[in-house]
Design a protein around this motif. Structure first.
Motif, PDB file in Angstrom:
ATOM      1  N   PRO A   1       0.818  -1.219   0.000  1.00  0.00           N
ATOM      2  CA  PRO A   1       0.000   0.000   0.000  1.00  0.00           C
ATOM      3  C   PRO A   1       0.850   1.267   0.000  1.00  0.00           C
ATOM      4  O   PRO A   1       2.033   1.238   0.339  1.00  0.00           O
ATOM      5  CB  PRO A   1      -0.806  -0.127   1.289  1.00  0.00           C
TER       6      PRO A   1
ATOM      7  N   TRP B   1      -3.458   1.059  -3.994  1.00  0.00           N
ATOM      8  CA  TRP B   1      -4.334   1.183  -2.838  1.00  0.00           C
ATOM      9  C   TRP B   1      -3.589   1.832  -1.692  1.00  0.00           C
ATOM     10  O   TRP B   1      -2.365   1.893  -1.685  1.00  0.00           O
ATOM     11  CB  TRP B   1      -5.002  -0.137  -2.454  1.00  0.00           C
TER      12      TRP B   1
ATOM     13  N   PHE C   1      -8.466   8.057  -3.158  1.00  0.00           N
ATOM     14  CA  PHE C   1      -8.267   6.920  -4.036  1.00  0.00           C
ATOM     15  C   PHE C   1      -9.508   6.861  -4.965  1.00  0.00           C
ATOM     16  O   PHE C   1      -9.718   7.823  -5.692  1.00  0.00           O
ATOM     17  CB  PHE C   1      -7.910   5.677  -3.203  1.00  0.00           C
TER      18      PHE C   1
ATOM     19  N   ARG D   1      -7.747  -1.374  -7.599  1.00  0.00           N
ATOM     20  CA  ARG D   1      -7.888  -0.041  -7.028  1.00  0.00           C
ATOM     21  C   ARG D   1      -8.510  -0.109  -5.639  1.00  0.00           C
ATOM     22  O   ARG D   1      -9.178  -1.069  -5.280  1.00  0.00           O
ATOM     23  CB  ARG D   1      -8.787   0.847  -7.929  1.00  0.00           C
ATOM     24  N   ASP D   2      -8.340   0.982  -4.909  1.00  0.00           N
ATOM     25  CA  ASP D   2      -8.906   1.153  -3.577  1.00  0.00           C
ATOM     26  C   ASP D   2     -10.177   1.984  -3.736  1.00  0.00           C
ATOM     27  O   ASP D   2     -10.122   3.189  -4.005  1.00  0.00           O
ATOM     28  CB  ASP D   2      -7.874   1.877  -2.701  1.00  0.00           C
ATOM     29  N   TYR D   3     -11.330   1.339  -3.593  1.00  0.00           N
ATOM     30  CA  TYR D   3     -12.612   2.027  -3.746  1.00  0.00           C
ATOM     31  C   TYR D   3     -13.109   2.483  -2.380  1.00  0.00           C
ATOM     32  O   TYR D   3     -13.099   1.726  -1.416  1.00  0.00           O
ATOM     33  CB  TYR D   3     -13.640   1.102  -4.410  1.00  0.00           C
TER      34      TYR D   3
ATOM     35  N   GLY E   1      -8.566   6.357   1.742  1.00  0.00           N
ATOM     36  CA  GLY E   1      -8.905   5.086   1.111  1.00  0.00           C
ATOM     37  C   GLY E   1      -9.273   4.099   2.200  1.00  0.00           C
ATOM     38  O   GLY E   1      -9.265   4.424   3.394  1.00  0.00           O
ATOM     39  N   THR E   2      -9.597   2.877   1.793  1.00  0.00           N
ATOM     40  CA  THR E   2      -9.963   1.849   2.771  1.00  0.00           C
ATOM     41  C   THR E   2      -8.768   0.992   3.142  1.00  0.00           C
ATOM     42  O   THR E   2      -8.782   0.310   4.163  1.00  0.00           O
ATOM     43  CB  THR E   2     -11.044   0.913   2.203  1.00  0.00           C
ATOM     44  N   GLY E   3      -7.731   0.995   2.303  1.00  0.00           N
ATOM     45  CA  GLY E   3      -6.609   0.088   2.511  1.00  0.00           C
ATOM     46  C   GLY E   3      -6.808  -1.269   1.880  1.00  0.00           C
ATOM     47  O   GLY E   3      -5.997  -2.177   2.073  1.00  0.00           O
ATOM     48  N   ASN E   4      -7.900  -1.418   1.100  1.00  0.00           N
ATOM     49  CA  ASN E   4      -8.177  -2.682   0.402  1.00  0.00           C
ATOM     50  C   ASN E   4      -8.177  -2.449  -1.102  1.00  0.00           C
ATOM     51  O   ASN E   4      -8.695  -1.437  -1.570  1.00  0.00           O
ATOM     52  CB  ASN E   4      -9.543  -3.238   0.811  1.00  0.00           C
ATOM     53  N   GLY E   5      -7.625  -3.403  -1.848  1.00  0.00           N
ATOM     54  CA  GLY E   5      -7.623  -3.299  -3.302  1.00  0.00           C
ATOM     55  C   GLY E   5      -8.561  -4.312  -3.935  1.00  0.00           C
ATOM     56  O   GLY E   5      -8.590  -5.483  -3.524  1.00  0.00           O
ATOM     57  N   TYR E   6      -9.348  -3.857  -4.916  1.00  0.00           N
ATOM     58  CA  TYR E   6     -10.253  -4.746  -5.651  1.00  0.00           C
ATOM     59  C   TYR E   6      -9.996  -4.576  -7.148  1.00  0.00           C
ATOM     60  O   TYR E   6      -9.826  -3.453  -7.631  1.00  0.00           O
ATOM     61  CB  TYR E   6     -11.717  -4.412  -5.354  1.00  0.00           C
TER      62      TYR E   6
END
Length: 338
Positions: free
Chosen positions: A136, A300, A178, A231-233, A262-267
């Motif tokens: 990240p 992310w 993000f 991406r980090d949504y 951001g959330t710190g999660n990538g999708y």
């Protein structure tokens, strides 16, 4: 509570932030040229908050208009969203982007300084990290850009840092978003792009609602788990909450600070399609086409600095983001033109 000028306040992120500012007791004045938004937003904001923000139609590059606004209103801080924001378009008309995003901000800051208003929250972007060496991403990562849109955001960041260094009376918060998605849970306000959407989720929802035949997936040969961009949504309501916290921070802080939102999660793109279909029951036909210039493989955030210092954390998960985006789109198939 303070009076806040929100430039670009009828836009996607601006309108959600205006609602939360009003609900927190702030007095809000919106300045927007309506180049990518609608007057209908003002009625929707009033429906959500039972308050009607003051509104001036105009451009941040119009110095005389800005002077009249600051002369007539006791504005304590500015939340600055006004700017062009399409990566692809910025490659085609770079001068327009630099004029609007960079020159516009300079004009705004000149007028703010003349009227003794030196508190600013700036809407920046994760595009300032260019193609990051790793994820990240923390705020200390080197900055670079891969398109004129990102370059305009980074130029403004540097200008604002130089401005604050030259005059310590300035307090500036730079917020690097993000990927904002979702909509107000009422379905009354949401993302309403002009023409073909540039961002993934409004493209997905417009395919699902029947406005577009299929989704274009730009490349499936990236070095990611399924080959599509990661991406980090982040839910737009979480993003708006960070701006409200930033306005409060301006009151008891001096200097410039920068936060990742951001959330710190990538999708991945395919993750989004699958989850959207699961949440809504709507099929999203797609076609993989060649990569888009300026896109990167994965991006992310590490949002821990904002968690600590801005006392902010993204609280809404992907399912809620997608459900809220679909509620907005299905209730407003043609956006605010409905």
């Amino acid at each position: 509570m303070s009076k806040v000028l929100v430039t670009g306040g009828t836009g996607y992120i601006g309108s959600h932030t205006v609602c939360q500012l009003l609900q927190q007791g702030h007095d809000v004045l919106i300045l927007d040229n309506l180049s990518n938004s609608s007057l209908a937003v003002l009625e929707r904001i009033e429906e959500i908050t039972n308050q009607k923000p003051e509104f001036v139609e105009g451009d941040i590059r119009d110095k005389s208009l800005l002077n009249s606004i600051f002369s007539q209103h006791d504005i304590q801080s500015v939340v600055h969203f006004a700017g062009l924001k399409a990566v692809g378009e910025s490659n085609e008309i770079p001068l327009t982007y630099y004029d609007n995003n960079v020159s516009g901000t300079i004009t705004l800051c000149q007028v703010m300084a003349e009227h003794g208003c030196k508190s600013l929250v700036f809407s920046s972007s994760a595009t300032v990290y260019g193609d990051p060496a790793s994820v990240p991403i923390t705020e200390s990562f080197p900055t670079s850009t891969t398109n004129p849109y990102g370059a305009s955001k980074l130029m403004v960041e540097n200008i604002l840092k130089d401005l604050q260094a030259s005059d310590p009376a300035w307090t500036i918060v730079l917020l690097r978003y993000f990927n904002p998605v979702g909509a107000h849970q009422s379905g009354l306000i949401g993302e309403d792009p002009a023409g073909i959407p540039n961002n993934l989720l409004p493209y997905v929802t417009q395919v699902a609602v029947g406005k577009l035949a299929q989704l274009s997936v730009f490349g499936d040969d990236y070095p990611t788990p399924d080959g599509t961009g990661v991406r980090d949504y982040i839910h737009v309501e979480d993003l708006a909450a960070a701006h409200v916290n930033a306005v409060s921070r301006l009151e008891n802080f001096s200097g410039t600070c920068t936060f990742n939102l951001g959330t710190g999660n990538g999708y991945s793109v395919l993750d989004i399609i699958k989850e959207f279909e699961a949440v809504t029951g709507k099929k999203v036909p797609y076609q993989v086409i060649e990569r888009r210039a300026g896109d990167i493989a994965e991006c992310w955030a590490d949002p821990s600095l904002a968690n600590r210092e801005l006392e902010w954390k993204a609280t809404r998960g992907l399912e809620e983001m997608l459900a809220d985006a679909w509620r907005w789109q299905s209730q407003n198939p043609n956006g605010y033109r409905d």
